[in-house]
Design an enzyme around this catalytic site. Structure first.
Site, PDB file in Angstrom:
ATOM      1  N   HIS A 264       0.782  -1.234   0.000  1.00 55.88           N
ATOM      2  CA  HIS A 264       0.000   0.000   0.000  1.00 55.88           C
ATOM      3  C   HIS A 264       0.818   1.291   0.000  1.00 55.88           C
ATOM      4  CE1 HIS A 264      -4.145  -1.414   0.428  1.00 55.88           C
ATOM      5  NE2 HIS A 264      -3.718  -2.337   1.257  1.00 55.88           N
TER       6      HIS A 264
ATOM      7  N   GLU B  39      -7.079  -2.446  -3.561  1.00 54.71           N
ATOM      8  CA  GLU B  39      -6.537  -3.779  -3.310  1.00 54.71           C
ATOM      9  C   GLU B  39      -6.205  -4.545  -4.600  1.00 54.71           C
ATOM     10  OE1 GLU B  39      -5.443  -5.080  -0.672  1.00 54.71           O
ATOM     11  OE2 GLU B  39      -6.300  -3.884   0.936  1.00 54.71           O
TER      12      GLU B  39
ATOM     13  N   SER C 179       1.581  -7.278  -3.541  1.00 57.34           N
ATOM     14  CA  SER C 179       2.226  -8.003  -2.445  1.00 57.34           C
ATOM     15  C   SER C 179       2.115  -9.512  -2.595  1.00 57.34           C
ATOM     16  CB  SER C 179       1.623  -7.569  -1.105  1.00 57.34           C
ATOM     17  OG  SER C 179       0.223  -7.831  -1.066  1.00 57.34           O
TER      18      SER C 179
END
Length: 305
Positions: free
Chosen positions: A151, A192, A211
């Site tokens: 993020h 996301e 990620s």
């Protein structure tokens, strides 16, 4: 991450040894109303720094040519490296100079109203713990690697920074209106798991993808998922997967288009989305702008079809 971001499906896989924050249930009682805790950077062990290093190195190997330029530039300009878990104070200093954000440590999942309040005040709540070495490819809840590596680089981009603050403000309003599920889908399919167009290519900007080693490849290169143009009402109607890769990825024309959404009254869109009815994660509509209509083979195989 807030509790609503994990509310659309049931169990998402094998449980970790211990859950953190709200995920731990009544076993966890916060000391502070805002759920913040000290990061206690000096208490991370050598093994924990080694997990960060493994995750960091394999993602930075995968993301060139896949992540958007804003992610790459944000990573370059932050005090973040493979050698150690980042210090939140140092990250906050860099963010504050660029976009006025800071990173605050929390124990894991936090209640929705706490999450929204932090975002509305340009504070990003990041899980303070890191996964174990046995959980490199799967974790039931967001940890410091997801929250910081995924993020924080994008919080260096002005449009994304303003959008997430507006999302926090909108979340408090959505709670009052009873439309939190619709708003959570917007966050899921942008912050996301969002893709953005750069030239003739698609690039990653969503933290859940950036990620994840496997999803970094799947979202762009697999023929299985749909890749379609982003529309607010369309996204508000679309359920999402928390147990596996997404069946559909929504594509923004550019990151600055997120600023347009900060000026939209979501209330009538919520009503339209409810009237239109929910869509399955893999649905493609006749008026969608389609980059790729996926064959869905991956999810059919996982379902045993």
């Amino acid at each position: 991450m807030s509790a609503s971001d994990t509310s659309e499906a049931g169990s998402i896989g094998p449980a970790s040894k211990a859950l953190h924050g709200l995920a731990a249930g009544e076993a966890y009682q916060p000391d502070r109303a805002d759920w913040t805790i000290p990061q206690r950077w000096d208490r991370y062990t050598a093994d924990e720094h080694a997990v960060w290093k493994t995750l960091f190195e394999r993602q930075t190997h995968l993301l060139p040519g896949r992540a958007c330029s804003a992610f790459v530039e944000g990573m370059r300009d932050l005090p973040m490296s493979a050698n150690q878990i980042p210090d939140f104070e140092a990250l906050s200093e860099a963010l504050m100079k660029r976009t006025g954000w800071q990173v605050v440590a929390v124990p894991g999942l936090v209640p929705d109203e706490v999450f929204f309040e932090h975002l509305a005040n340009r504070r990003f709540p990041a899980g303070q713990f890191i996964r174990g070495a046995h959980e490199l490819d799967y974790l039931q809840e967001p940890d410091v690697f997801h929250d910081v590596f995924g993020h924080v680089p994008m919080l260096m981009h002005p449009a994304l920074a303003d959008f997430i603050q507006a999302y926090g403000e909108g979340g408090l309003r959505a709670q009052r209106l009873g439309h939190l599920a619709q708003l959570a889908r917007v966050y899921w399919y942008t912050v996301e798991f969002g893709l953005v167009q750069e030239g003739d290519e698609l690039r990653i900007y969503g933290a859940g993808i950036a990620s994840s080693r496997a999803e970094s490849v799947f979202c762009l290169e697999s023929a299985s998922p749909n890749r379609v143009g982003f529309g607010l009402e369309r996204v508000m109607r679309t359920r999402y997967r928390i147990d596996d890769f997404q069946e559909t990825y929504f594509v923004l024309p550019d990151l600055d288009s997120l600023l347009d959404f900060t000026r939209v009254d979501f209330a009538p869109l919520y009503e339209q989305a409810v009237l239109g009815g929910d869509l399955a994660p893999g649905d493609v509509l006749g008026d969608d702008t389609v980059w790729q209509r996926g064959h869905g083979g991956y999810h059919r195989t996982m379902a045993g079809d």
